[in-house]
Design a protein around this motif. Structure first.
Motif, short mmCIF file in Angstrom:
data_model
loop_
_atom_site.label_atom_id
_atom_site.label_comp_id
_atom_site.label_asym_id
_atom_site.label_seq_id
_atom_site.Cartn_x
_atom_site.Cartn_y
_atom_site.Cartn_z
N UNK A 3 24.88 -4.41 26.01
CA UNK A 3 24.63 -5.71 26.63
C UNK A 3 25.82 -6.63 26.37
N UNK A 4 26.36 -7.22 27.41
CA UNK A 4 27.41 -8.22 27.27
C UNK A 4 26.77 -9.58 27.47
N UNK A 5 26.44 -10.23 26.39
CA UNK A 5 25.72 -11.49 26.46
C UNK A 5 26.55 -12.59 27.11
N UNK A 6 27.87 -12.48 27.06
CA UNK A 6 28.71 -13.50 27.69
C UNK A 6 28.63 -13.45 29.21
N UNK A 7 28.20 -12.31 29.75
CA UNK A 7 28.16 -12.12 31.20
C UNK A 7 26.76 -12.23 31.78
N UNK A 8 25.74 -11.85 31.04
CA UNK A 8 24.39 -11.74 31.59
C UNK A 8 23.50 -12.90 31.17
N UNK A 9 23.17 -13.77 32.12
CA UNK A 9 22.27 -14.89 31.82
C UNK A 9 20.86 -14.39 31.51
N UNK A 10 20.45 -13.28 32.15
CA UNK A 10 19.12 -12.73 31.88
C UNK A 10 19.01 -12.24 30.44
N UNK A 11 20.03 -11.53 29.97
CA UNK A 11 20.00 -11.03 28.60
C UNK A 11 20.02 -12.18 27.59
N UNK A 12 20.80 -13.21 27.88
CA UNK A 12 20.83 -14.37 26.98
C UNK A 12 19.46 -15.02 26.90
N UNK A 275 5.76 -9.83 43.01
CA UNK A 275 5.41 -10.07 41.60
C UNK A 275 5.50 -8.78 40.79
N UNK A 276 4.97 -7.68 41.33
CA UNK A 276 4.98 -6.41 40.61
C UNK A 276 6.40 -5.91 40.40
N UNK A 277 7.24 -5.99 41.42
CA UNK A 277 8.62 -5.54 41.29
C UNK A 277 9.38 -6.38 40.27
N UNK A 278 9.16 -7.69 40.31
CA UNK A 278 9.86 -8.59 39.37
C UNK A 278 9.44 -8.30 37.94
N UNK A 279 8.15 -8.14 37.71
CA UNK A 279 7.67 -7.88 36.35
C UNK A 279 8.15 -6.52 35.85
N UNK A 280 8.09 -5.49 36.69
CA UNK A 280 8.53 -4.16 36.26
C UNK A 280 10.03 -4.16 35.95
N UNK A 281 10.82 -4.68 36.86
CA UNK A 281 12.28 -4.65 36.67
C UNK A 281 12.69 -5.47 35.45
N UNK A 282 12.12 -6.65 35.31
CA UNK A 282 12.53 -7.57 34.23
C UNK A 282 12.03 -7.11 32.87
N UNK A 283 10.75 -6.73 32.79
CA UNK A 283 10.21 -6.31 31.51
C UNK A 283 10.82 -5.00 31.04
N UNK A 284 11.02 -4.04 31.94
CA UNK A 284 11.57 -2.76 31.52
C UNK A 284 12.99 -2.91 31.00
N UNK A 285 13.77 -3.78 31.62
CA UNK A 285 15.13 -4.00 31.13
C UNK A 285 15.10 -4.68 29.77
N UNK A 295 15.54 -1.82 41.92
CA UNK A 295 14.86 -3.11 41.76
C UNK A 295 15.77 -4.15 41.10
N UNK A 296 17.05 -3.86 41.05
CA UNK A 296 17.98 -4.73 40.31
C UNK A 296 17.96 -6.16 40.84
N UNK A 297 17.75 -6.32 42.14
CA UNK A 297 17.74 -7.66 42.74
C UNK A 297 16.54 -8.49 42.28
N UNK A 298 15.55 -7.83 41.69
CA UNK A 298 14.32 -8.53 41.27
C UNK A 298 14.34 -8.93 39.80
N UNK A 299 15.40 -8.60 39.08
CA UNK A 299 15.45 -8.88 37.64
C UNK A 299 15.55 -10.38 37.38
#
Length: 337
Positions: A3-12, A275-285, A295-299
């Motif tokens: 994970x590159x925290x400087x690049x990914x707002x989601x990871x931060x 909603x299902x795609x967003x939750x699956x993509x975001x939580x699994x990552x 599903x990357x666009x839904x993260x």
């Protein structure tokens, strides 16, 4: 994955929304700061010393990431709040200027946020490395080291899984009674449902989560996804029966496939699928370090409530839930309906 925290707002934001990580970080990083209104805050001068950066560097990040830093606790003190802050510092922050009429302060969360953004600071790089270690430690401790089945720690999982199993029987019965073909049709139509909801068939999903070939996919699905699959199964079973009766015969597999594709386009399902795609993509990552590329666009960043849901005091392993008499009583009532 790295994970590159400087690049990914989601990871931060996933780190900053995880209060269990923040609690451990505040305890172990020992960054200092001043106590103000029941929290630890830092002035710009303190951050310049902490991260070995200039005033201009901080200002640059405040301009380029203003909304993010403000949402994580950066604030401007004025008037009575500034007067209270100066009084509470007992003269220890004189280098901030005693006559200033405004003063920017960073909460502990905002300090970590800035540390995850800074690319020109070695102390910030070390802090990022330490933070990622703390995330791993917290996940291992609170989830029992089994993030593959972290979905089962949700108090809603068991009920969703039980209900979905009932609807699945209705669905397979409908395939038996109203669609031509051999036993391979069960896997085929199940895959079509998966592809409708999260763009992956069973084999692709297992590869993303690194499951064995014989693993039961549904044991790893979140309750919201299970509920949506149950809705699909129930609705499609009804449509298959109705179409078969109208034709006075079993449907061909091609006819059944067209019916399913038409069914998935119903406006009712659009917000539920999103909603299902967003939750699956975001939580699994976030929780499983698993990326669903389709599903990357839904993260999105995982909300704070989800960390309580899967890591908090109310979350329990499946074994603990099954040993709860109240849970067992609910399941028995559902079974006896």
């Amino acid at each position: 994955m790295a994970k590159d925290l400087t690049e990914s707002s989601h990871d931060r934001q996933n780190i900053l929304n995880n209060r269990y990580v923040l609690q451990q970080a505040e305890q172990h990083l020992d960054l200092g700061g001043a106590h103000f209104q029941n929290e630890t805050v830092f002035t710009k001068q303190q951050l310049m010393a902490l991260y070995e950066i200039s005033d201009a560097t901080i200002e640059r990040y405040l301009n380029s990431h203003s909304d993010e830093l403000k949402s994580n606790g950066y604030q401007i003190l004025r008037g009575a709040k500034l007067k209270e802050f100066k009084a509470s510092s007992h003269g220890t922050l004189t280098n901030e200027g005693t006559k200033t009429s405004v003063l920017g302060v960073f909460s502990f969360r905002a300090v970590l946020n800035l540390g995850m953004l800074l690319t020109e600071s070695e102390p910030a790089r070390l802090l990022r490395s330490r933070l990622l270690d703390i995330v791993l430690d917290v996940m291992a401790e609170r989830a029992g080291g089994h993030t593959k089945f972290i979905n089962q720690r949700d108090e809603n999982y068991l009920l969703a899984a039980f209900q979905e199993e009932n609807y699945r029987r209705n669905f397979t019965d409908a395939l038996d009674n109203h669609v031509e073909g051999n036993h391979w049709k069960y896997a085929r139509f199940t895959n079509l449902i998966y592809q409708s909801i999260f763009h992956e068939n069973a084999a692709e999903y297992k590869k993303v989560l690194k499951l064995t070939a014989k693993a039961n996919i549904r044991e790893t699905l979140y309750s919201e996804v299970l509920n949506l699959i149950a809705s699909f199964e129930s609705g499609i079973a009804h449509e298959l029966e109705k179409a078969s009766q109208a034709q006075g015969r079993k449907l061909t597999q091609k006819e059944a496939e067209r019916l399913l594709r038409s069914f998935e386009q119903h406006p009712l399902f659009k917000p539920l699928i999103l909603d299902a795609r967003t939750k699956m993509a975001s939580r699994d990552l976030c929780f499983r370090d698993a990326l669903h590329k389709k599903l990357e666009a839904y993260i999105r960043s995982v909300p704070e409530a989800d960390f309580d849901r899967f890591l908090g005091e109310k979350s329990r392993s499946l074994e603990e839930q099954l040993s709860d008499p109240e849970t067992l009583a609910v399941l028995k009532r559902l079974k006896d309906r």
